[in-house]
Design an enzyme around this catalytic site. Structure first.
Site, PDB file in Angstrom:
ATOM      1  N   ARG A 112       0.812  -1.232   0.000  1.00 65.01           N
ATOM      2  CA  ARG A 112       0.000   0.000   0.000  1.00 65.01           C
ATOM      3  C   ARG A 112       0.841   1.276   0.000  1.00 65.01           C
ATOM      4  O   ARG A 112       0.373   2.337   0.394  1.00 65.01           O
ATOM      5  CB  ARG A 112      -0.976   0.012   1.178  1.00 65.01           C
ATOM      6  CG  ARG A 112      -1.915  -1.176   1.166  1.00 65.01           C
ATOM      7  CD  ARG A 112      -3.154  -0.911   1.977  1.00 65.01           C
ATOM      8  NE  ARG A 112      -4.127  -1.956   1.745  1.00 65.01           N
ATOM      9  CZ  ARG A 112      -4.216  -3.060   2.487  1.00 65.01           C
ATOM     10  NH1 ARG A 112      -3.407  -3.239   3.497  1.00 65.01           N
ATOM     11  NH2 ARG A 112      -5.128  -3.957   2.205  1.00 65.01           N
ATOM     12  N   LYS A 134       2.111  11.359 -11.106  1.00 63.11           N
ATOM     13  CA  LYS A 134       1.347  10.456 -11.980  1.00 63.11           C
ATOM     14  C   LYS A 134       2.188   9.207 -12.229  1.00 63.11           C
ATOM     15  O   LYS A 134       3.348   9.302 -12.614  1.00 63.11           O
ATOM     16  CB  LYS A 134       1.001  11.128 -13.307  1.00 63.11           C
ATOM     17  CG  LYS A 134      -0.206  12.040 -13.209  1.00 63.11           C
ATOM     18  CD  LYS A 134      -0.697  12.467 -14.579  1.00 63.11           C
ATOM     19  CE  LYS A 134      -1.879  13.399 -14.455  1.00 63.11           C
ATOM     20  NZ  LYS A 134      -2.280  13.969 -15.761  1.00 63.11           N
ATOM     21  N   GLU A 176       8.154  18.555 -24.461  1.00 64.13           N
ATOM     22  CA  GLU A 176       7.517  18.854 -23.167  1.00 64.13           C
ATOM     23  C   GLU A 176       7.996  20.210 -22.642  1.00 64.13           C
ATOM     24  O   GLU A 176       7.251  20.921 -21.977  1.00 64.13           O
ATOM     25  CB  GLU A 176       7.804  17.751 -22.141  1.00 64.13           C
ATOM     26  CG  GLU A 176       7.124  16.414 -22.428  1.00 64.13           C
ATOM     27  CD  GLU A 176       5.618  16.388 -22.122  1.00 64.13           C
ATOM     28  OE1 GLU A 176       5.051  17.414 -21.705  1.00 64.13           O
ATOM     29  OE2 GLU A 176       5.002  15.324 -22.338  1.00 64.13           O
ATOM     30  N   LYS A 216       5.622  23.235 -13.449  1.00 59.07           N
ATOM     31  CA  LYS A 216       4.875  22.020 -13.135  1.00 59.07           C
ATOM     32  C   LYS A 216       4.595  21.937 -11.635  1.00 59.07           C
ATOM     33  O   LYS A 216       3.493  21.567 -11.210  1.00 59.07           O
ATOM     34  CB  LYS A 216       5.621  20.770 -13.623  1.00 59.07           C
ATOM     35  CG  LYS A 216       4.822  19.522 -13.294  1.00 59.07           C
ATOM     36  CD  LYS A 216       4.998  18.385 -14.221  1.00 59.07           C
ATOM     37  CE  LYS A 216       3.961  17.313 -13.858  1.00 59.07           C
ATOM     38  NZ  LYS A 216       4.161  16.073 -14.520  1.00 59.07           N
ATOM     39  N   GLU A 226      -5.670  16.604 -10.425  1.00 54.72           N
ATOM     40  CA  GLU A 226      -6.325  16.996 -11.675  1.00 54.72           C
ATOM     41  C   GLU A 226      -7.847  16.993 -11.526  1.00 54.72           C
ATOM     42  O   GLU A 226      -8.572  16.564 -12.428  1.00 54.72           O
ATOM     43  CB  GLU A 226      -5.884  16.058 -12.811  1.00 54.72           C
ATOM     44  CG  GLU A 226      -5.953  16.708 -14.174  1.00 54.72           C
ATOM     45  CD  GLU A 226      -5.337  15.844 -15.261  1.00 54.72           C
ATOM     46  OE1 GLU A 226      -4.163  15.467 -15.145  1.00 54.72           O
ATOM     47  OE2 GLU A 226      -6.053  15.557 -16.231  1.00 54.72           O
ATOM     48  N   ARG A 231      -4.279  21.410 -13.502  1.00 55.31           N
ATOM     49  CA  ARG A 231      -3.358  20.356 -13.930  1.00 55.31           C
ATOM     50  C   ARG A 231      -3.679  19.840 -15.332  1.00 55.31           C
ATOM     51  O   ARG A 231      -2.775  19.443 -16.076  1.00 55.31           O
ATOM     52  CB  ARG A 231      -3.346  19.196 -12.934  1.00 55.31           C
ATOM     53  CG  ARG A 231      -2.293  18.176 -13.293  1.00 55.31           C
ATOM     54  CD  ARG A 231      -1.933  17.233 -12.193  1.00 55.31           C
ATOM     55  NE  ARG A 231      -0.796  16.436 -12.623  1.00 55.31           N
ATOM     56  CZ  ARG A 231      -0.081  15.674 -11.840  1.00 55.31           C
ATOM     57  NH1 ARG A 231      -0.359  15.578 -10.567  1.00 55.31           N
ATOM     58  NH2 ARG A 231       0.943  14.979 -12.315  1.00 55.31           N
ATOM     59  N   ASN A 235      -1.784  18.802 -20.065  1.00 51.23           N
ATOM     60  CA  ASN A 235      -2.060  17.847 -21.146  1.00 51.23           C
ATOM     61  C   ASN A 235      -2.128  18.519 -22.512  1.00 51.23           C
ATOM     62  O   ASN A 235      -2.599  17.908 -23.476  1.00 51.23           O
ATOM     63  CB  ASN A 235      -3.363  17.101 -20.861  1.00 51.23           C
ATOM     64  CG  ASN A 235      -3.264  16.269 -19.603  1.00 51.23           C
ATOM     65  OD1 ASN A 235      -2.231  15.644 -19.352  1.00 51.23           O
ATOM     66  ND2 ASN A 235      -4.291  16.278 -18.783  1.00 51.23           N
ATOM     67  N   HIS A 238      -1.625  16.536 -25.603  1.00 52.47           N
ATOM     68  CA  HIS A 238      -1.672  15.116 -25.243  1.00 52.47           C
ATOM     69  C   HIS A 238      -2.947  14.411 -25.715  1.00 52.47           C
ATOM     70  O   HIS A 238      -2.929  13.201 -25.908  1.00 52.47           O
ATOM     71  CB  HIS A 238      -1.528  14.937 -23.729  1.00 52.47           C
ATOM     72  CG  HIS A 238      -0.128  15.178 -23.234  1.00 52.47           C
ATOM     73  ND1 HIS A 238       0.521  16.386 -23.389  1.00 52.47           N
ATOM     74  CD2 HIS A 238       0.761  14.368 -22.592  1.00 52.47           C
ATOM     75  CE1 HIS A 238       1.726  16.308 -22.856  1.00 52.47           C
ATOM     76  NE2 HIS A 238       1.902  15.097 -22.370  1.00 52.47           N
ATOM     77  N   HIS A 242      -1.762  11.391 -27.490  1.00 56.37           N
ATOM     78  CA  HIS A 242      -1.966  10.021 -26.989  1.00 56.37           C
ATOM     79  C   HIS A 242      -2.716   9.170 -28.017  1.00 56.37           C
ATOM     80  O   HIS A 242      -2.418   7.988 -28.183  1.00 56.37           O
ATOM     81  CB  HIS A 242      -2.754  10.046 -25.677  1.00 56.37           C
ATOM     82  CG  HIS A 242      -1.904  10.341 -24.465  1.00 56.37           C
ATOM     83  ND1 HIS A 242      -2.423  10.617 -23.235  1.00 56.37           N
ATOM     84  CD2 HIS A 242      -0.563  10.405 -24.315  1.00 56.37           C
ATOM     85  CE1 HIS A 242      -1.444  10.834 -22.373  1.00 56.37           C
ATOM     86  NE2 HIS A 242      -0.300  10.720 -23.012  1.00 56.37           N
ATOM     87  N   HIS A 255       7.007   9.842 -27.315  1.00 53.20           N
ATOM     88  CA  HIS A 255       5.930  10.608 -26.694  1.00 53.20           C
ATOM     89  C   HIS A 255       6.023  12.084 -27.104  1.00 53.20           C
ATOM     90  O   HIS A 255       5.028  12.707 -27.465  1.00 53.20           O
ATOM     91  CB  HIS A 255       6.032  10.455 -25.171  1.00 53.20           C
ATOM     92  CG  HIS A 255       4.999  11.217 -24.417  1.00 53.20           C
ATOM     93  ND1 HIS A 255       3.649  10.977 -24.570  1.00 53.20           N
ATOM     94  CD2 HIS A 255       5.102  12.234 -23.517  1.00 53.20           C
ATOM     95  CE1 HIS A 255       2.968  11.806 -23.783  1.00 53.20           C
ATOM     96  NE2 HIS A 255       3.823  12.583 -23.139  1.00 53.20           N
TER      97      HIS A 255
END
Ligand code: GLY
Length: 367
Positions: A112, A134, A176, A216, A226, A231, A235, A238, A242, A255
């Site tokens: 955990r 993330k 980025e 960031k 987010e 946040r 993206n 993205h 993506h 990417h």
């Protein structure tokens, strides 16, 4: 060395931007000196694991996006279990965005949640992936389908590792960085674009990494999970990007290549919707073109090996399954007068989105 402190939803993260790799004797005291650890790397960063003094690093089977799968997670968890690590012990990930995502995901679910430190060795990792919590792996062809929010307690960014980065990886990270410049309303965009357009050799790494980390950090502190609107702006590029990565086959293009292409699509959508000023859309597209990114539609990766028809459909399916969809509308991040805004795009506007993303391939979607 520059050191920064952030708090992401209750977890303190320390960031160290420095010239050289940290050693275990730098890392362990920050993480709790007497704790046991294991080091996770990939085939490219194994030499760094050796250099920092890791005795038996857990090395992923290969490198790149294809490693973001359950097998990698199982390998890491099994090794942690075999070493009898407890929840207070330390997972240290050494590598770029892929290693960060995998190692952080494994740390987040081990008992955990074990302690997590990251040593980020790529520009993409430093500019984005290593910071802000993330984590994730790809599943069923969908990028980052399974993951958690789990910020590292400490992140090292040794700039010397960027000097030996393959050009394609540097270029991937630079996308980025450019995204970050577009979002950052506190910096002079024209000057930043001018500096970036001079190419790798002239880029002052410490300055660009520091600016991206500060931006960031600020954004993730304001909206760690987010749930708000802040946040999601990270993206930019993205949603299109993506979908392109998924349609081309995860790992087929970097990417950053996909994000750069997605940023240009976002500018075109912004132009069509009257949100992006034409001169800004032009400046962004021009910079990306000059730096050698693919900016046209359809992306050549969608044309490879046939008519493009199946890949156009795959692209559209991936776009429609975007995780950022809310109440039936896709959300696009669009460059505005300054920074970027979030724009929900309903089903009626999808033909416009398709045209912008797929160009001549759009006709196949009518069949
Ligand atoms: N890569 C975008 C984010 O961390 O939110």
């Amino acid at each position: 060395m520059t050191s920064l402190n952030f708090n992401f939803g209750g977890t303190d993260t320390r960031v160290f931007i420095q010239d050289e790799l940290p050693s275990l004797s730098d890392i362990l005291p920050i993480m709790g000196r007497d704790k046991r650890y294991h080091v996770i790397c990939d085939e490219n960063t194994k030499p760094y694991a050796d250099e920092i003094g890791a005795s038996v690093p857990i090395c992923l089977s290969g490198s790149g996006e294809k490693e973001k799968n359950w097998d990698s997670i199982k390998k890491i968890l099994k090794a942690a279990c075999a070493a009898e690590l407890g929840r207070d012990d330390i997972f240290i990930g050494i590598g770029g965005g892929v290693v960060s995502d995998i190692c952080a995901f494994a740390a987040s679910i081990y008992m955990r949640g074990a302690r997590l430190a990251l040593v980020s060795t790529t520009l993409l990792g430093m500019a984005d992936a290593a910071l802000g919590g993330k984590t994730g792996i790809d599943l069923f062809g969908i990028k980052n389908l399974a993951g958690t929010f789990y910020p590292a307690r400490a992140v090292w960014m040794p700039l010397s590792t960027l000097k030996t980065l393959p050009p394609s990886q540097f270029k991937s990270g630079l996308a980025e960085i450019i995204k970050s410049v577009i979002l950052d309303e506190t910096i002079d965009e024209n000057t930043a674009f001018e500096e970036l357009s001079k190419g790798n050799a002239a880029v002052r790494l410490e300055k660009i990494v520091l600016a991206a980390v500060k931006l960031k950090g600020r954004i993730v502190e304001a909206d760690p999970r987010e749930t708000g609107t802040e946040r999601a702006k990270l993206n930019l590029g993205h949603t299109f990007g993506h979908a392109l990565e998924a349609a081309a086959g995860l790992g087929k293009i970097t990417h950053g290549e996909a994000v750069a292409w997605g940023i240009v699509r976002a500018c075109e959508l912004g132009l069509a919707l009257g949100i992006t000023p034409p001169e800004r859309a032009h400046a962004i597209t021009h910079l990306l073109q000059n730096l050698g990114y693919e900016t046209g539609a359809p992306h050549p990766a969608l044309l490879s090996g046939g008519s493009g028809q199946p890949l156009a459909r795959k692209f559209l399916n991936a776009l429609n399954s975007d995780k950022k969809r809310i109440a039936g509308s896709l959300r696009f991040i669009i460059p505005a007068q300054k920074g970027a805004v979030i724009v929900p795009v309903s089903a009626e506007k999808m033909p416009l989105v398709q045209e912008i993303a797929l160009g001549s391939l759009t006709e196949f979607l009518r069949i």
